[in-house]
Design an enzyme around this catalytic site. Structure first.
Site, PDB file in Angstrom:
ATOM      1  N   PHE A  57      20.479 -34.461 -38.452  1.00 44.32           N
ATOM      2  CA  PHE A  57      19.619 -33.607 -39.279  1.00 44.32           C
ATOM      3  C   PHE A  57      18.179 -33.774 -38.809  1.00 44.32           C
ATOM      4  O   PHE A  57      17.727 -34.884 -38.500  1.00 44.32           O
ATOM      5  CB  PHE A  57      19.773 -33.947 -40.755  1.00 44.32           C
ATOM      6  CG  PHE A  57      21.095 -33.529 -41.324  1.00 44.32           C
ATOM      7  CD1 PHE A  57      21.288 -32.238 -41.783  1.00 44.32           C
ATOM      8  CD2 PHE A  57      22.163 -34.422 -41.375  1.00 44.32           C
ATOM      9  CE1 PHE A  57      22.515 -31.839 -42.296  1.00 44.32           C
ATOM     10  CE2 PHE A  57      23.387 -34.037 -41.883  1.00 44.32           C
ATOM     11  CZ  PHE A  57      23.568 -32.745 -42.346  1.00 44.32           C
ATOM     12  N   GLU A  58      17.501 -32.658 -38.838  1.00 45.63           N
ATOM     13  CA  GLU A  58      16.207 -32.535 -38.198  1.00 45.63           C
ATOM     14  C   GLU A  58      15.189 -33.626 -38.510  1.00 45.63           C
ATOM     15  O   GLU A  58      14.417 -34.033 -37.667  1.00 45.63           O
ATOM     16  CB  GLU A  58      15.637 -31.186 -38.616  1.00 45.63           C
ATOM     17  CG  GLU A  58      14.312 -30.907 -38.028  1.00 45.63           C
ATOM     18  CD  GLU A  58      13.989 -29.451 -38.150  1.00 45.63           C
ATOM     19  OE1 GLU A  58      14.820 -28.668 -38.637  1.00 45.63           O
ATOM     20  OE2 GLU A  58      12.892 -29.100 -37.729  1.00 45.63           O
ATOM     21  N   PHE A  59      15.144 -34.089 -39.760  1.00 47.45           N
ATOM     22  CA  PHE A  59      14.039 -34.972 -40.114  1.00 47.45           C
ATOM     23  C   PHE A  59      14.355 -36.450 -39.959  1.00 47.45           C
ATOM     24  O   PHE A  59      13.581 -37.295 -40.377  1.00 47.45           O
ATOM     25  CB  PHE A  59      13.513 -34.636 -41.506  1.00 47.45           C
ATOM     26  CG  PHE A  59      12.840 -33.301 -41.521  1.00 47.45           C
ATOM     27  CD1 PHE A  59      11.591 -33.164 -40.951  1.00 47.45           C
ATOM     28  CD2 PHE A  59      13.471 -32.178 -42.004  1.00 47.45           C
ATOM     29  CE1 PHE A  59      10.969 -31.932 -40.897  1.00 47.45           C
ATOM     30  CE2 PHE A  59      12.863 -30.939 -41.957  1.00 47.45           C
ATOM     31  CZ  PHE A  59      11.610 -30.810 -41.406  1.00 47.45           C
ATOM     32  N   GLY A  60      15.508 -36.757 -39.349  1.00 44.55           N
ATOM     33  CA  GLY A  60      15.777 -38.144 -39.012  1.00 44.55           C
ATOM     34  C   GLY A  60      17.182 -38.646 -39.259  1.00 44.55           C
ATOM     35  O   GLY A  60      17.576 -39.655 -38.682  1.00 44.55           O
ATOM     36  N   ASN A  92       8.875 -26.766 -34.873  1.00 41.84           N
ATOM     37  CA  ASN A  92       8.689 -28.091 -35.487  1.00 41.84           C
ATOM     38  C   ASN A  92       8.434 -29.179 -34.446  1.00 41.84           C
ATOM     39  O   ASN A  92       7.577 -30.036 -34.628  1.00 41.84           O
ATOM     40  CB  ASN A  92       9.947 -28.489 -36.276  1.00 41.84           C
ATOM     41  CG  ASN A  92       9.931 -27.935 -37.686  1.00 41.84           C
ATOM     42  OD1 ASN A  92       8.998 -27.241 -38.081  1.00 41.84           O
ATOM     43  ND2 ASN A  92      10.976 -28.249 -38.444  1.00 41.84           N
TER      44      ASN A  92
END
Lengths: 255, 324, 255, 324
Positions: free
Chosen positions: C52-55, D133
């Site tokens: 998942f993108e945020f970690g 991003n």
């Protein structure tokens, strides 16, 4: 006046320590800077923010660090991340003082810690830059700590590991180094030196107690500028010596 | 890109990111038990001519059990990225190092390395390319990012730049000169950690030095760990996993694996041992005797620990102070 | 044959889920990919490594993530650092599949999630790239999940947010994108599509159950290549539907 | 540097690293008690025209108490780096945003933002520059490193590149085209954390999103924290300090500071509240009513929490599952 016994090494440590101001950030290398930082924290600078290369930031130097990555370098620290965090902190202009050593220094405060002699056929292979070049490039004011003799204070380095003022005024900026940075002081067993604001050449500011200006000049392998008024550094105080001997280096690593 | 100036140092390991990507694509992504002995890890993964890096900072968290095994297996012609202390000295002393990307080799408070001079004089250490610590960690970072270079403001104007393989360019945004350093991809990285699970998910306490970047810049990664913990424990604190399993090829259980270096919160430096090395490494004969005693005549890390002695190891634990 | 009731959304999720192979690494975006990944873990791919993108990395999807940074995206995960770690992981070639959405797709698999209409005077301002462009640039194989109609499958995008094969064969490499990467599949409510190995144009591989090839062509706004053999995807199995309804989306966020 | 191509997007915030260095040099390095209210932090540190960024990821760890205070103090003409969800929507809804470096504005599973279209149509939101991003976090990273740009392999070949202010150059090591993105320095960064001490040393649990990079790319940093802890606790676990004190200008105690977003291990998302916003933000009237109820007619964060109600907040805590 009470006579106080101390050795030149102790004098050197005290001189360096006095340059470390409270609430400032200082990059601390191996050896003398560690002793000086510990002494400063216990004397006049309880909130000296020590920065050690491999991540330790804001440590309380209860025990003297012997390695820049050892647990003593982040004992009760405020932050303990990695080397990149420290190098980046310097890169963003957050580190005021950088304490450095070297085998040779030239009139512009450039340092050699790479080789003595030819690069490919060295007489002595020294440890190399390590973080030295990064500190000399990014910290606002670098302070070199050296033994003072003609082989070390020389006109032309065998190898320029770490930038001082390079070839003189404007040279750092022309090379792309951050404006406003550069060598600030040199602390030796004989003297405290600075740099002429215009010419950026090394200048004698003060002698260590009992050392004459002539002695300093004799032990310097290049033409040294003289400040208008050259003072004599105060001797280590009894308190400095007691703390240094009994609290800072209680395991007798250095002294 | 308009190059103003270039270092004359040879590019020992080209920044071939696309080949690195292809390699990583083929790496095993399943949860496989990777535990093995030092002997097996070194035999499988380190070969003559490989470009390797040991992650550490000073005599701290050194992967000594792996380094000793490399010496025992006599893996020659190594090319080494050299921010190193005692462990790189050992590799040099054993005559295994051919080329180096160099930033610091020394014995910290005990001064310069004695063996490096002998290795240069003998011609075995044939190439040295200069860098700073910052430049090296940024080179690792570029590899970790998957880009072939990264800009830095270190080394500018110095011989360190001249003897590196950095390049000087004009910044297209600000017009100021800036150095570019090439991504550094290791054939094998070696890291010692506090804890790992059988798959290679690793935790480190205290400062992390080069661990994040070096682990991500390595094609093959050997991890040694003081303790092997259950994966459930990793999953309870995933924010402590500085090195995830997919980077790791071998997990070696190595209690006291950093001896004579320290491991923060677990055991302290063995100061007399390090002093001893600083002393004996001054002559080839005493150096050889040291290598015989502590490496060649020893079977493995267990035997090494037995030689150091339980009492000594216990003492090094006992002197660890409280966290505050 | 037992008749099974399901809606097109459920079929879409099952089709995407079947593309997720065990022990592979897959970048999971918001929405359908989350449902598909959760279903895959509970069906055939217990060790699907979700990224998942945020970690979050290697989470066990006990509860369905509803946000790419929520705690469900790193529930019992193997690693939970920051977005930079994930983007770098993709940059180094460690992520095999990237699941993406978009408002428009063209014959080369390029995606628009930025604007409908003119950039400066948009008819609709869409959410933007987010991590989409990074996933489309760095993951080895991207899988787009779309609703299938003529306004979405169009010859020319209003804005190219995320790279597919750009203008065709060789264009990604010429642009500097990593060799060997690119679009792999498109999963829709009507069909499963791939790309012709030479021309890199979109190609119909399979229809969803009960959908004809003609229906697919009618709902595609560009010329679609046809595979030599076009199969019909199997219906969702009773087990897939049960798990999807009772375990995956038990809070009824999506279905 | 030979530029092959350039994005046409305006450089909203120039990468002036030297000015950033001068600013950082003057920042207070002493251990000063920086605790203050939201009102004071916003009044002191955020001004009309400032370039700001809120750190979060989805509706997670949002600094909502600070964002609401910005709206309450009606600080206009903000320039915003936009990887945002609910919190950026609120700033847009209040008509405070003039320019954006943009990567994602939406409501996650509830789809597109309704207010952004109104702000573009009204002309208040006058400039949008596109990024991904990855490019944004790398732009922060460049600022954190103290270099004016960083190379990336994102955005290549797309309109995202075209409408950005990235530049395309040829890599001097490999010859392949690569994008350079400029360092992004924020006037003010805003981050919500699990714990901080009075000086601003911060700890975050779970994933850290943009926190490391954004905190280091900000000239001024406002931190809000669920809990204020003693510095002795920070010193016992210095490896948990993701944001050290010297970066921080204001420390605001904000329990439930991320509501209606979640805070991992502490409380869950308030799903009905977020759904409610997704619904009411469709019309200007209902939007205004929402802003009145939850921001304008409210004194401060304490009153906001009272409005949400103890029972609801308790429930959001109670549904947090075990770590495993």
């Amino acid at each position: 006046m009470i006579e106080i016994n101390y050795n030149p090494n102790e004098m050197l440590i005290c001189t360096a320590s006095r340059l470390m101001s409270d609430n400032s950030t200082a990059f601390i290398g191996t050896g003398i800077p560690m002793l000086a930082a510990s002494l400063a924290q216990k004397m006049h600078a309880p909130n000296l923010m020590t920065i050690f290369e491999f991540g330790g930031m804001g440590a309380i130097l209860d025990d003297l660090p012997v390695a820049v990555g050892g647990r003593r370098s982040f004992h009760k620290a405020l932050s303990a991340l990695g080397i990149l965090d420290v190098i980046e902190m310097a890169g963003r202009g957050f580190i005021e003082y950088g304490f450095l050593g070297g085998a040779q220094i030239d009139p512009y405060g450039n340092l050699n810690s790479t080789v003595i002699g030819d690069f490919y056929k060295p007489k002595v292979r020294l440890p190399g830059s390590g973080g030295g070049n990064d500190v000399g490039s990014h910290c606002w004011q670098t302070i070199a700590i050296m033994r003072h003799d003609k082989r070390r204070f020389i006109e032309k380095l065998d190898f320029m590991t770490t930038p001082g003022y390079l070839s003189g005024p404007g040279a750092r900026e022309a090379a792309g180094l951050p404006p406003g940075t550069g060598p600030f002081r040199v602390v030796t067993n004989l003297a405290l030196l600075g740099y002429h604001p215009e010419s950026k050449r090394m200048m004698l500011l003060a002698t260590q107690p009992g050392v004459s200006v002539e002695q300093v000049l004799e032990n310097t392998g290049f033409e040294l500028l003289l400040a208008d008024e050259i003072i004599e550094n105060p001797q280590p105080s009894a308190q400095e010596l007691r703390i240094l001997r009994e609290e800072v280096d209680k395991e007798k690593f250095y002294i | 890109m308009n190059i103003l100036e270039e270092g004359i140092g040879e590019l020992l390991q080209p920044p071939d990111i696309d080949a690195f990507r292809e390699w990583n694509r083929k790496k095993n992504k399943s949860l496989t038990d990777k535990r093995m002995t030092e002997a097996e890890a070194v035999r499988r993964y380190i070969h003559s001519g490989d470009y390797i890096g040991t992650e550490l900072y000073g005599s701290v968290r050194c992967p000594m059990s792996i380094v000793n095994e490399i010496v025992r297996q006599d893996i020659k012609n190594l090319r080494v990225v050299g921010q190193g202390v005692y462990e790189t000295d050992i590799l040099l002393a054993a005559g295994l190092v051919k080329e180096m990307d160099f930033t610091y080799i020394g014995l910290e408070l005990y001064g310069i390395s004695h063996v490096i001079r002998r290795e240069i004089d003998s011609g075995r250490l044939g190439k040295i390319v200069e860098w700073s610590n910052g430049s090296l960690v940024w080179r690792f970072k570029a590899a970790a990012m998957g880009v072939p270079f990264i800009p830095v403001r270190s080394m500018l104007g110095t011989d360190t730049f001249k003897y590196s393989s950095a390049k000087l360019v004009e910044c297209p945004y600000t017009g100021v000169p800036i150095a570019l350093v090439p991504a550094l991809i290791l054939d094998v990285g070696i890291i010692h950690v506090h804890r790992a699970d059988q798959y290679g998910n690793c935790q480190i306490d205290g400062i992390s030095g080069f661990a994040y970047e070096l682990s991500r810049a390595s094609k093959t990664l050997i991890v040694s760990a003081e303790e092997i913990i259950p994966t459930a424990e990793i999953r309870r604190h995933p924010d402590r996993t500085i090195i995830p399993y997919y980077l790791v090829d071998a997990v070696v259980h190595a209690p006291y694996g950093s001896h004579p270096g320290e491991m923060c919160y677990l055991y302290e430096r063995d100061e007399p041992h390090i002093q001893h090395w600083a002393e004996v490494s001054k002559t080839p004969e005493a150096t050889q005797e040291y290598l015989d005693t502590y490496i060649y005549d020893i079977e493995d890390h267990q035997e090494y620990l037995a030689l150091i002695g339980e009492e000594r190891l216990k003492y090094l634990q006992d002197i660890v102070p409280d966290r505050g």
